[in-house]
Design an enzyme around this catalytic site. Structure first.
Site, PDB file in Angstrom:
ATOM      1  N   ARG A 149       0.815  -1.219   0.000  1.00 27.06           N
ATOM      2  CA  ARG A 149       0.000   0.000   0.000  1.00 27.06           C
ATOM      3  C   ARG A 149       0.846   1.266   0.000  1.00 27.06           C
ATOM      4  O   ARG A 149       0.321   2.353  -0.267  1.00 27.06           O
ATOM      5  CB  ARG A 149      -0.946   0.006   1.199  1.00 27.06           C
ATOM      6  CG  ARG A 149      -2.140  -0.911   1.016  1.00 27.06           C
ATOM      7  CD  ARG A 149      -3.157  -0.736   2.139  1.00 27.06           C
ATOM      8  NE  ARG A 149      -3.519   0.635   2.429  1.00 27.06           N
ATOM      9  CZ  ARG A 149      -4.408   1.365   1.735  1.00 27.06           C
ATOM     10  NH1 ARG A 149      -5.021   0.828   0.684  1.00 27.06           N
ATOM     11  NH2 ARG A 149      -4.668   2.608   2.085  1.00 27.06           N
ATOM     12  N   GLU A 208      -0.737   8.906   4.188  1.00 26.81           N
ATOM     13  CA  GLU A 208      -0.891   9.917   5.228  1.00 26.81           C
ATOM     14  C   GLU A 208       0.349  10.798   5.329  1.00 26.81           C
ATOM     15  O   GLU A 208       1.370  10.552   4.685  1.00 26.81           O
ATOM     16  CB  GLU A 208      -1.206   9.228   6.566  1.00 26.81           C
ATOM     17  CG  GLU A 208      -2.545   8.519   6.536  1.00 26.81           C
ATOM     18  CD  GLU A 208      -2.854   7.738   7.798  1.00 26.81           C
ATOM     19  OE1 GLU A 208      -4.048   7.500   8.038  1.00 26.81           O
ATOM     20  OE2 GLU A 208      -1.909   7.364   8.531  1.00 26.81           O
ATOM     21  N   TYR A 252       0.405   5.613  11.407  1.00 27.22           N
ATOM     22  CA  TYR A 252      -0.399   4.541  10.814  1.00 27.22           C
ATOM     23  C   TYR A 252       0.113   4.120   9.443  1.00 27.22           C
ATOM     24  O   TYR A 252       0.556   2.991   9.258  1.00 27.22           O
ATOM     25  CB  TYR A 252      -1.877   4.956  10.758  1.00 27.22           C
ATOM     26  CG  TYR A 252      -2.481   5.034  12.139  1.00 27.22           C
ATOM     27  CD1 TYR A 252      -3.090   3.927  12.715  1.00 27.22           C
ATOM     28  CD2 TYR A 252      -2.392   6.205  12.892  1.00 27.22           C
ATOM     29  CE1 TYR A 252      -3.605   3.972  14.006  1.00 27.22           C
ATOM     30  CE2 TYR A 252      -2.907   6.261  14.183  1.00 27.22           C
ATOM     31  CZ  TYR A 252      -3.507   5.149  14.727  1.00 27.22           C
ATOM     32  OH  TYR A 252      -4.001   5.199  16.004  1.00 27.22           O
ATOM     33  N   GLU A 253       0.056   4.991   8.464  1.00 27.26           N
ATOM     34  CA  GLU A 253       0.377   4.579   7.102  1.00 27.26           C
ATOM     35  C   GLU A 253       1.013   5.745   6.353  1.00 27.26           C
ATOM     36  O   GLU A 253       0.315   6.598   5.820  1.00 27.26           O
ATOM     37  CB  GLU A 253      -0.885   4.093   6.381  1.00 27.26           C
ATOM     38  CG  GLU A 253      -0.612   3.384   5.074  1.00 27.26           C
ATOM     39  CD  GLU A 253      -1.872   2.805   4.464  1.00 27.26           C
ATOM     40  OE1 GLU A 253      -1.896   1.589   4.213  1.00 27.26           O
ATOM     41  OE2 GLU A 253      -2.839   3.571   4.239  1.00 27.26           O
ATOM     42  N   GLN A 254       2.326   5.785   6.349  1.00 33.34           N
ATOM     43  CA  GLN A 254       3.017   6.809   5.571  1.00 33.34           C
ATOM     44  C   GLN A 254       4.016   6.149   4.633  1.00 33.34           C
ATOM     45  O   GLN A 254       4.627   5.127   4.965  1.00 33.34           O
ATOM     46  CB  GLN A 254       3.723   7.824   6.475  1.00 33.34           C
ATOM     47  CG  GLN A 254       4.838   7.282   7.345  1.00 33.34           C
ATOM     48  CD  GLN A 254       5.719   8.404   7.885  1.00 33.34           C
ATOM     49  OE1 GLN A 254       6.186   9.259   7.128  1.00 33.34           O
ATOM     50  NE2 GLN A 254       5.938   8.399   9.184  1.00 33.34           N
TER      51      GLN A 254
END
Length: 531
Positions: free
Chosen positions: A348, A363, A369-371
């Site tokens: 992702r 993000e 969380y999700e970078q």
């Protein structure tokens, strides 16, 4: 000679074991994915990355873990034809709680396959597993006391509520009585237990004093595994705490290893701070030669507790020199020095296209969380890094991609391509120079308009300063002012004990519109300027 540190740049909490003629060291990775670094060596002088075993969601998912949370203090051992790896996933850092969950994975070989985890306990952190010579296995862990008044380690002692021991079996888990076997020396903050058996004695080494400039390796021993344990006559086996000008600082938390011919060494974490006590390289791994004396206690071979920079190896060996690394993203796998943050769903946030490393903007930079940030450790106090951004066409200021020197959400500098109203595609600079707890950004220079096409980005780090540069054909041009590189360090911003990982340099992208704008990077180079 062995020259310390043997694992430079963010390699803390070294757990060492020997299997035949090979040595293996596991170190903490905190919020960086995949989890745990394991290096191998045959001479204790030169080390190569063997694997990062926690590489899938069933083993580790750190989305939401705080900065300096995640994987703490692994323990690596070998018994019954298997490698055994214990690790903690710390879900909370601030306040009275830690929410520290301890697991075990195993593998028949160091490069796997590594099993799904077995959950053990959540008493605290720094678990270890001792394989006794009668075949029994013993689990050790720090007990964390959340009802104490020592949040932040002041006063030092109450939260670090002693070392627990309990028998453990693969079939039945924890067995029998839980015993507190050691509360530590008056130095306090007792953690990081490891057991070693010799001549009928159980030797316990622990880390004490906190993982800052008061750090130390403390030793104790007992005739029975459950204790009572008496403390070493010198208390500390390894420490720099009373020598603030010593070249190796923050020495503590390690483990004993014996060579095939009976020589004894002890690993430890350490740091090489810049003037003013800033450690961008984080906590690194060192090793010291030791000797057993007639009183049955272990001592450093050179006498006293001070860790040496140069140490005699078990046998003559030539140390490899540092070399430049040029990566062109033309394959299907990420080069081994790179990691990302927290998520097991790497697909992702990045992909290898065959011609580029494609970051998928998610993000914001600093997200828990999700970078999309793919980076490598800073291993030298002086270095230059370069990358080429070949394809990125932002349409809003909410999309950005570029080169970053990064520690955590409060400590980074980011030279990035973005969209500026009435200007179009521009190069901008955003920094968070240690603003804790708010994480406010600063913008140290005006945007620079860019032409269409690829953009090359570079950063030169020289000790406590850094300078970004760019080019689109022609010569390199400095971009923005000289920046404070010392803040990208353990002590930067929040200060000592506030964070304890290390500086990275790499490529980042975000798209906070939620549309997943992609950015392609063709290459990345790292050129060391010192050893």
């Amino acid at each position: 000679m062995i020259r310390n540190p043997i694992l430079p740049g963010f390699n803390p909490d070294p757990s060492i074991c020997r299997v035949g003629e090979e040595y293996f060291i596991a170190t903490s990775t905190f919020e960086w994915y995949p989890g745990v670094q394991i290096h191998r060596s045959t001479d204790l002088v030169n080390w190569d990355l063997a694997c990062r075993p926690l590489s899938r969601a069933s083993q580790l998912d750190m989305r939401g873990d705080p900065d300096s949370g995640g994987v703490w203090a692994p323990c690596l051992s070998y018994a019954d034809g298997l490698f055994w790896l214990l690790y903690t996933d710390v879900k909370r850092l601030d306040g009275n709680f830690k929410d520290a969950h301890n697991y075990i994975v195993t593998a028949p070989a160091i490069d796997g396959p590594w099993s799904d985890p077995i959950y053990v306990s959540s008493h605290g952190f720094d678990p270890s597993l001792f394989h006794d010579d009668d075949g029994r296995k013993w689990f050790l862990v720090l007990q964390w006391n959340h009802i104490s008044n020592s949040v932040g380690g002041s006063p030092k002692h109450p939260a670090f509520d002693g070392i627990l021991l309990q028998e453990w079996t693969p079939e039945g888990g924890l067995q029998g009585e839980i015993r507190k076997i050691y509360s530590g020396s008056p130095h306090g903050l007792t953690e990081g237990p490891h057991l070693y058996k010799r001549d009928g004695w159980y030797y316990l080494t622990v880390a004490e004093g906190g993982t800052g400039y008061g750090h130390a390796v403390t030793m104790a021993r007992s005739r029975q595994i459950e204790g009572p344990y008496e403390t070493h006559p010198d208390t500390h086996l390894i420490t720099s705490k009373d020598h603030p000008d010593w070249p190796i600082q923050r020495a503590g938390h390690g483990q004993i290893v014996e060579t095939p011919d009976g020589q004894v060494y002890h690993t430890h974490l350490c740091s090489r701070p810049l003037p003013g006590r800033f450690s961008p390289l984080g906590r690194e791994t060192g090793i010291q030669k030791c000797e057993w004396r007639d009183d049955g206690w272990l001592y450093l071979a050179d006498g006293g507790p001070l860790p040496q920079v140069e140490v005699t190896p078990p046998a003559p060996a030539t140390r490899r020199a540092s070399v430049s690394v040029e990566r062109r993203f033309e394959g299907t796998e990420l080069p081994p020095e790179f990691q990302w943050l927290r998520t097991p769903e790497a697909e992702r946030i990045f992909a290898l296209t065959g011609t580029a490393l494609r970051l998928i903007g998610r993000e914001s930079i600093g997200s828990w969380y999700e970078q999309a940030l793919v980076a490598r450790r800073q291993e030298h106090l002086h270095y230059r890094a370069e990358t080429t951004l070949t394809e990125f066409t932002p349409t809003t200021y909410q999309q950005a991609a570029g080169l970053t020197t990064y520690y955590n959400r409060h400590k980074f500098h980011f030279a990035c391509v973005t969209h500026v109203a009435n200007e179009g595609r521009c190069l901008t600079l955003m920094s968070c120079p240690g603003d804790w707890p708010d994480g406010r950004l600063s913008f140290p220079t005006d945007p620079v308009p860019l032409k269409d096409g690829p953009v090359e980005l570079a950063v030169d780090v020289t000790g406590a300063t850094q300078q970004f540069a760019y080019r689109q054909g022609g010569d390199w041009q400095a971009f923005g002012p000289e920046l404070d590189a010392s803040v990208i360090s353990d002590e930067g911003g929040r200060g000592e004990h506030g964070s304890f990982t290390g500086a990275f340099v790499g490529m980042a992208a975000f798209d906070i519109t939620g549309q997943g704008k992609t950015a392609d990077f063709a290459r990345f180079s790292y050129v060391p300027g010192d050893t």
